[in-house]
Design an enzyme around this catalytic site. Structure first.
Site: not given
Length: 345
Positions: A33, A140
């Site tokens: 989460l 990334y």
């Protein structure tokens, strides 16, 4: 058939879980989460709270036999990766090793990776095919490319069957799932925030690129189409006999094959929302290629075709989700708090 979805409480992961359940799969969601929401996991799925490198969480996720893994847990912000490269290499490359080891112990061999068009960097030509040179411009993209390489060696030497789905720009929404990143950095939800009066204007990062209107061009794919492609890739792994020859052989681009500029996205949102969206010019962001447009012919040849090939329906689905989500939030705010002195029934 039971499928483990890592990151299944996030935006794309939530749609993936929704799609799997609708097709009759059993679903396990592993998510800490950090970017997801507990209410994105429906009661029909089994939620395991935790990180993909957490031994206890992995043991719980594989407590019952798992037939395949769809790995969607990752950090995905290009700009943040330029500022915090270590965070991206740790989360996107190092941590999945524990997941791969847990799969091997459990005898689970099928793995579908959510990868990215960022592996290509600035392409030599467009549309981009899977065999195009991979030269990421940011950590990334490098973290995803290096994970693809990791999967390739696991396939060659440890029996893994895998596919790497290189996303272009996921967008749009279903009735249940849409973008709600904190903080938000993706273009379409930011544009819709400006349309809704939740921000003063939308910033355009660079208007001097070598594109028709000077703004970056991207290939937008509806999140439903994205999820459908994962099911095709997962099924194809059942019959994969030999390891892929190289990274390109295991890769599938996911996009519409049509590029839309930042200004075109804003214009489509103005048409859908029926209101003007103010804009502000800003400098270019480091690590942003001018144009990223996919050739998705390889996935099409596997039986996939986008059901939302045009920009306006993608924008409309995101706008409808936003309006419904905002109305629900307002209703919850206006609802009277329960009286603790009242009796229960």
């Amino acid at each position: 058939m039971r499928i483990l979805v890592t990151g299944g409480a996030g935006y794309i992961g939530g749609v993936m879980v929704e799609t799997l359940l609708a097709r009759g799969y059993e679903v396990v969601v592993l998510d800490n989460l950090c970017h997801g929401y507990r209410d994105n996991v429906p009661p029909e799925a089994r939620w395991v709270p935790g990180d993909v490198a957490d031994p206890a969480a992995l043991a719980a996720a594989f407590a019952a036999p798992v037939d395949g893994v769809i790995h969607m847990a990752a950090h995905i912000e290009v700009g943040e990766s330029m500022r915090q490269p270590r965070k991206y290499f740790d989360n996107n490359l190092a941590r999945p090793w524990a997941l791969l080891e847990a799969m091997e112990r459990a005898g689970t061999r099928r793995f579908v990776l959510s990868s990215t068009a960022a592996v290509y960097g600035t392409p030599e030509q467009t549309p981009i095919v899977e065999s195009a040179p991979a030269h990421p411009m940011n950590p990334y993209g490098w973290s995803k490319l290096m994970l693809e390489q990791t999967l390739h060696w696991h396939a060659c030497h440890r029996g893994l069957r895998y596919a790497a789905l290189r996303y272009f720009n996921a967008a749009g929404a279903t009735a249940q799932h849409g973008e709600r990143h904190q903080p938000e950095s993706h273009l379409l939800p930011l544009v819709l925030e400006a349309a809704a009066g939740e921000r003063e204007a939308i910033q355009i990062f660079g208007a001097d690129y070598d594109t028709p209107d000077g703004t970056c061009v991207r290939d937008y794919i509806h999140v439903r189409d994205l999820a459908a492609a994962h099911l095709i890739a997962l099924a194809a792994l059942e019959t994969q006999a030999e390891p892929p020859a190289d990274l390109a052989a295991a890769a599938y681009n996911l996009g519409n094959g049509a590029g839309f500029s930042v200004l075109q996205v804003i214009a489509a949102a103005e048409q859908v929302c029926g209101r003007r969206i103010p804009v502000r010019q800003a400098p270019r962001r480091p690590g942003d290629p001018a144009r990223l447009v996919a050739s998705a012919e390889k996935m099409r040849s596997a039986g996939w075709s986008p059901q939302f090939p045009d920009l306006e329906p993608i924008v409309a689905s995101a706008w409808q989700y936003k309006l419904a989500h905002r109305a629900a939030a307002q209703a919850n705010t206006l609802s009277p708090a329960p009286n603790p002195a009242a009796g229960g029934g």
